[in-house]
Design an enzyme around this catalytic site. Structure first.
Site, PDB file in Angstrom:
ATOM      1  N   ASP A  83      13.655   6.542   3.301  1.00 57.22           N
ATOM      2  CA  ASP A  83      12.677   5.919   2.394  1.00 57.22           C
ATOM      3  C   ASP A  83      12.095   6.998   1.473  1.00 57.22           C
ATOM      4  O   ASP A  83      12.230   8.200   1.767  1.00 57.22           O
ATOM      5  CB  ASP A  83      11.593   5.265   3.275  1.00 57.22           C
ATOM      6  CG  ASP A  83      10.736   4.255   2.534  1.00 57.22           C
ATOM      7  OD1 ASP A  83      11.117   3.826   1.438  1.00 57.22           O
ATOM      8  OD2 ASP A  83       9.675   3.888   3.081  1.00 57.22           O
ATOM      9  N   ASP A 105      12.954   9.131  -5.025  1.00 53.44           N
ATOM     10  CA  ASP A 105      11.769   8.595  -5.699  1.00 53.44           C
ATOM     11  C   ASP A 105      11.301   9.565  -6.777  1.00 53.44           C
ATOM     12  O   ASP A 105      10.623  10.551  -6.487  1.00 53.44           O
ATOM     13  CB  ASP A 105      10.657   8.330  -4.677  1.00 53.44           C
ATOM     14  CG  ASP A 105       9.421   7.709  -5.338  1.00 53.44           C
ATOM     15  OD1 ASP A 105       9.404   7.581  -6.576  1.00 53.44           O
ATOM     16  OD2 ASP A 105       8.481   7.354  -4.596  1.00 53.44           O
ATOM     17  N   GLU A 135      13.332   4.500  -8.027  1.00 59.19           N
ATOM     18  CA  GLU A 135      12.126   3.708  -8.332  1.00 59.19           C
ATOM     19  C   GLU A 135      11.673   3.957  -9.757  1.00 59.19           C
ATOM     20  O   GLU A 135      11.690   5.090 -10.242  1.00 59.19           O
ATOM     21  CB  GLU A 135      10.997   4.076  -7.367  1.00 59.19           C
ATOM     22  CG  GLU A 135       9.717   3.292  -7.624  1.00 59.19           C
ATOM     23  CD  GLU A 135       8.648   3.517  -6.563  1.00 59.19           C
ATOM     24  OE1 GLU A 135       8.991   3.574  -5.371  1.00 59.19           O
ATOM     25  OE2 GLU A 135       7.480   3.647  -6.944  1.00 59.19           O
ATOM     26  N   HIS A 181       1.567  -0.607  -1.519  1.00 52.74           N
ATOM     27  CA  HIS A 181       1.872  -0.112  -0.181  1.00 52.74           C
ATOM     28  C   HIS A 181       0.627  -0.190   0.699  1.00 52.74           C
ATOM     29  O   HIS A 181      -0.471   0.103   0.249  1.00 52.74           O
ATOM     30  CB  HIS A 181       2.303   1.360  -0.242  1.00 52.74           C
ATOM     31  CG  HIS A 181       3.659   1.570  -0.833  1.00 52.74           C
ATOM     32  ND1 HIS A 181       3.877   2.353  -1.934  1.00 52.74           N
ATOM     33  CD2 HIS A 181       4.877   1.096  -0.463  1.00 52.74           C
ATOM     34  CE1 HIS A 181       5.169   2.370  -2.218  1.00 52.74           C
ATOM     35  NE2 HIS A 181       5.796   1.616  -1.339  1.00 52.74           N
ATOM     36  N   GLY A 233       6.527  -2.036   6.150  1.00 44.93           N
ATOM     37  CA  GLY A 233       6.218  -0.880   6.990  1.00 44.93           C
ATOM     38  C   GLY A 233       4.940  -1.028   7.777  1.00 44.93           C
ATOM     39  O   GLY A 233       4.933  -1.052   9.014  1.00 44.93           O
ATOM     40  N   THR A 234       3.832  -1.160   7.075  1.00 41.67           N
ATOM     41  CA  THR A 234       2.509  -1.099   7.713  1.00 41.67           C
ATOM     42  C   THR A 234       2.333  -2.153   8.806  1.00 41.67           C
ATOM     43  O   THR A 234       1.731  -1.892   9.852  1.00 41.67           O
ATOM     44  CB  THR A 234       1.412  -1.292   6.631  1.00 41.67           C
ATOM     45  OG1 THR A 234       1.632  -0.321   5.616  1.00 41.67           O
ATOM     46  CG2 THR A 234       0.027  -1.138   7.196  1.00 41.67           C
TER      47      THR A 234
HETATM   48  P1  13P Z   1       4.143  -1.655   3.404  1.00 42.05           P
HETATM   49  O1  13P Z   1       3.750  -0.580   4.346  1.00 42.05           O
HETATM   50  O2  13P Z   1       3.035  -2.072   2.497  1.00 42.05           O
HETATM   51  O3  13P Z   1       4.770  -2.821   4.094  1.00 42.05           O
HETATM   52  O4  13P Z   1       5.250  -1.021   2.420  1.00 42.05           O
HETATM   53  C1  13P Z   1       6.385  -0.429   2.974  1.00 42.05           C
HETATM   54  C2  13P Z   1       7.211   0.193   1.914  1.00 42.05           C
HETATM   55  O5  13P Z   1       7.260  -0.259   0.792  1.00 42.05           O
HETATM   56  C3  13P Z   1       7.984   1.375   2.283  1.00 42.05           C
HETATM   57  O6  13P Z   1       8.677   1.933   1.232  1.00 42.05           O
END
Ligand code: 13P
Length: 280
Positions: A83, A105, A135, A181, A233-234
């Site tokens: 990522d 990125d 990106e 994010h 992710g979060t």
């Molecule tokens: P979130 O943590 O907001 O879900 O985003 C994850 C993300 O975009 C990782 O690149």
């Protein structure tokens, strides 16, 4: 079974009637069984993405070896993706270790430098059959310790996206269309028309970052409207830490640590299953 790059994984997803692939951040190795459990339960291919922070903490090779091994033993087509990474040396480390997809990125750079660096990464990755995400625009919020303030959010334009894709030939493009994010303080406002316009001119798989907190309705519209990869992710972190806080609090020091971790993993698997269902 070797790890899949993104275009090959997307093809499997489409054959199984998914409109998009969820790319889920893995925050620690202990969480890993939950990701495979969710993929099995939904008959979905699996994309696991790793921040450079997590990769450095666990080791690139350990991640490759454990994820490839589970993919083989469980017969689940899996893509292992690095990522957000702005450092080409770390991208090379991931590629040498066996990651099957990477994100360069360069969104903080001007267009010409972002294009030039993305091309450098593609030149390294493509001969090895590894996909590259880039990106364009600035997505707000905080990710792996790096923050973009709300006033610095810069939405991706159709013209920039077309130029970027034409000049790089990147495999997938992350766009800034209204998500942020991390945890939302309010409702995400996805700009569906902007997304449709970008999709129309680029004809390239688009990536929605900041999947946490996006409403089910918005998510369904986004994957029907040009998004092929959704990053989440979060939300898994929140579930895992929340459940661990509860179970550790109630436990004894000589309890098996699994007694604490399994409920946390079950909660993570449930979130993943819910998310994957939105991509059908
Ligand atoms: P979130 O943590 O907001 O879900 O985003 C994850 C993300 O975009 C990782 O690149």
């Amino acid at each position: 079974m070797s790890l899949y790059n993104f275009p090959d994984l997307l093809q499997v997803a489409k054959e199984r009637k998914f409109k998009a692939v969820g790319s889920f951040n893995l925050h620690c190795l202990e969480m890993l069984p939950a990701y495979f459990k969710a993929a099995k339960a939904t008959n979905s291919p699996l994309m696991i993405q790793i921040s450079t922070g997590t990769a450095e903490y666990l080791g690139y090779r350990l991640l490759v070896d454990s994820i490839r091994s589970l993919s083989e033993s469980q017969q689940i087509p899996t893509c292992l993706h690095l990522d957000h990474c702005s450092d080409i040396e770390s991208i090379k480390t991931a590629i040498d270790a066996g990651f099957s997809s990477v994100m360069y990125d360069g969104s903080h750079l001007d267009m010409a430098d972002n294009i030039a660096n993305t091309r450098k990464v593609i030149d390294i990755a493509r001969p090895r059959n590894i996909s590259v995400e880039a990106e364009l625009g600035a997505i707000g919020g905080s990710e792996d310790g790096k923050a973009v303030a709300m006033e610095d959010i810069c939405f991706t334009t159709t013209e920039d996206a077309k130029r970027f894709v034409d000049e790089t030939g990147v495999d997938m493009l992350a766009v800034s269309v209204g998500t942020v994010h991390g945890l939302y303080t309010g409702k995400a406002k996805i700009q569906h028309q902007r997304l449709a316009d970008i999709s129309e001119v680029t004809k390239t798989p688009l990536v929605l970052h900041g999947g946490t907190g996006v409403s089910d309705e918005d998510m369904r519209r986004a994957v029907a409207g040009g998004i092929d990869k959704v990053n989440v992710g979060t939300e898994m972190n929140v579930q895992w830490v929340g459940h661990c806080k509860e179970t550790f609090e109630k436990g004894k020091v000589n309890d098996s640590v699994r007694k604490f971790l399994i409920p946390a993993n079950d909660a993570v698997a449930a979130v993943l299953i819910e998310k994957i269902a939105l991509f059908k």
